[in-house]
Write a protein that holds these residues in place. Structure first.
Motif, PDB file in Angstrom:
ATOM      1  N   THR A  74       0.831  -1.196   0.000  1.00  0.00           N
ATOM      2  CA  THR A  74       0.000   0.000   0.000  1.00  0.00           C
ATOM      3  C   THR A  74       0.869   1.249   0.000  1.00  0.00           C
ATOM      4  OG1 THR A  74      -1.728  -1.175   1.165  1.00  0.00           O
ATOM      5  CG2 THR A  74      -1.825   1.198   1.222  1.00  0.00           C
TER       6      THR A  74
ATOM      7  N   GLN B 268       2.247   1.694  -3.438  1.00  0.00           N
ATOM      8  CA  GLN B 268       1.240   2.232  -4.349  1.00  0.00           C
ATOM      9  C   GLN B 268       1.032   3.716  -4.103  1.00  0.00           C
ATOM     10  OE1 GLN B 268      -1.995  -0.367  -3.441  1.00  0.00           O
ATOM     11  NE2 GLN B 268      -1.461  -1.830  -5.052  1.00  0.00           N
ATOM     12  N   THR B 269       1.054   4.139  -2.855  1.00  0.00           N
ATOM     13  CA  THR B 269       0.893   5.555  -2.531  1.00  0.00           C
ATOM     14  C   THR B 269       2.059   6.363  -3.087  1.00  0.00           C
ATOM     15  OG1 THR B 269      -0.325   5.008  -0.543  1.00  0.00           O
ATOM     16  CG2 THR B 269       0.619   7.207  -0.647  1.00  0.00           C
TER      17      THR B 269
ATOM     18  N   ASP C 243       3.956   5.536  -5.656  1.00  0.00           N
ATOM     19  CA  ASP C 243       3.826   5.566  -7.120  1.00  0.00           C
ATOM     20  C   ASP C 243       2.790   6.588  -7.553  1.00  0.00           C
ATOM     21  OD1 ASP C 243       5.724   3.636  -7.448  1.00  0.00           O
ATOM     22  OD2 ASP C 243       4.308   2.001  -7.801  1.00  0.00           O
ATOM     23  N   ARG C 244       1.644   6.588  -6.880  1.00  0.00           N
ATOM     24  CA  ARG C 244       0.590   7.525  -7.255  1.00  0.00           C
ATOM     25  C   ARG C 244       1.040   8.960  -7.017  1.00  0.00           C
ATOM     26  NH1 ARG C 244      -5.627   8.093  -5.238  1.00  0.00           N
ATOM     27  NH2 ARG C 244      -6.325   9.197  -7.086  1.00  0.00           N
TER      28      ARG C 244
ATOM     29  N   THR D 250     -13.646   3.153 -10.851  1.00  0.00           N
ATOM     30  CA  THR D 250     -12.358   3.709 -10.449  1.00  0.00           C
ATOM     31  C   THR D 250     -12.417   5.236 -10.483  1.00  0.00           C
ATOM     32  OG1 THR D 250     -11.274   1.801 -11.436  1.00  0.00           O
ATOM     33  CG2 THR D 250      -9.897   3.701 -10.911  1.00  0.00           C
TER      34      THR D 250
ATOM     35  N   GLY E 100     -10.628   9.033 -10.283  1.00  0.00           N
ATOM     36  CA  GLY E 100      -9.393   9.735 -10.597  1.00  0.00           C
ATOM     37  C   GLY E 100      -9.499  11.181 -10.139  1.00  0.00           C
TER      38      GLY E 100
ATOM     39  N   ASP F  62      -4.955   9.528 -14.063  1.00  0.00           N
ATOM     40  CA  ASP F  62      -4.894   9.004 -12.699  1.00  0.00           C
ATOM     41  C   ASP F  62      -5.808   7.798 -12.538  1.00  0.00           C
ATOM     42  OD1 ASP F  62      -4.302   8.911  -9.890  1.00  0.00           O
ATOM     43  OD2 ASP F  62      -6.211   9.946  -9.534  1.00  0.00           O
TER      44      ASP F  62
ATOM     45  N   MET G  10      -4.952   3.128 -12.337  1.00  0.00           N
ATOM     46  CA  MET G  10      -5.395   2.178 -11.315  1.00  0.00           C
ATOM     47  C   MET G  10      -6.236   1.059 -11.918  1.00  0.00           C
ATOM     48  SD  MET G  10      -6.089   4.702  -8.131  1.00  0.00           S
ATOM     49  CE  MET G  10      -6.815   6.063  -9.014  1.00  0.00           C
ATOM     50  N   THR G  11      -6.232   0.941 -13.243  1.00  0.00           N
ATOM     51  CA  THR G  11      -6.966  -0.137 -13.920  1.00  0.00           C
ATOM     52  C   THR G  11      -5.978  -1.023 -14.657  1.00  0.00           C
ATOM     53  OG1 THR G  11      -7.269   1.123 -15.966  1.00  0.00           O
ATOM     54  CG2 THR G  11      -8.946   1.415 -14.243  1.00  0.00           C
TER      55      THR G  11
ATOM     56  N   ALA H 220      -2.995   0.363 -16.989  1.00  0.00           N
ATOM     57  CA  ALA H 220      -1.909   1.107 -16.342  1.00  0.00           C
ATOM     58  C   ALA H 220      -0.632   1.088 -17.178  1.00  0.00           C
ATOM     59  CB  ALA H 220      -1.649   0.546 -14.954  1.00  0.00           C
TER      60      ALA H 220
END
Length: 151
Positions: free
Chosen positions: A4, A7-8, A10-11, A81, A83, A102, A106-107, A110
């Motif tokens: 997690t 992922q944070t 990366d985002r 999802t 964005g 964005d 997340m799908t 990506a």
């Protein structure tokens, strides 16, 4: 749990890249990827301002540096999802494109999105950083002391 945080991070990286992109660049790269996915607005693009804060060197006390105009929006793709985007300035079309990227990141789209949109943006950002560093290095002055007159 660690995944997690990855992922944070990366985002956070791609959101920063999208927010700092030149005007119209994200939309152009996204259009080059193909048809944009259908979406519904959670929050249509709106212009506002945010307070920028800094910290003073010696004590680290926070201070208000000034305000900046931003455009923000949120959308939801057909699969649910969401964005989000925050873009500097008054650029509603760029905010929409950034929110779409964005959500697409997340799908299962990506990797194609990363290759078609984020990789060119990262290359261009690195080129801008290098050009700015070379320009600063060209004006650099080194001072040194040959001999002090105290002895």
């Amino acid at each position: 749990m660690i995944r997690t945080e990855d992922q944070t991070a990366d985002r956070r990286a791609w959101m920063g890249l999208l927010a700092k992109a030149p005007a119209g660049r994200v939309a152009a790269l996204l259009d080059g990827l193909g048809t944009r996915p259908a979406f519904a607005w959670l929050r249509a693009p709106e212009v506002g301002s945010v307070m920028l804060r800094g910290r003073i060197g010696g004590s680290g006390a926070p201070f208000n540096a000034g305000e900046m105009t931003v455009t923000r929006c949120a959308l939801r793709l057909g699969d649910g999802t969401a964005g989000h985007a925050w873009i500097q300035g008054r650029r509603k079309a760029d905010a929409e494109a950034a929110a779409l990227v964005d959500a697409m990141m997340m799908t299962e789209q990506a990797e194609p999105t990363r290759a078609a949109v984020l990789a060119p943006l990262e290359t261009e950002a690195e080129a801008r950083r290098s050009a700015r560093a070379e320009k600063a290095a060209a004006t650099r002055v080194d001072f040194f002391t040959l001999q002090r007159g105290e002895d």
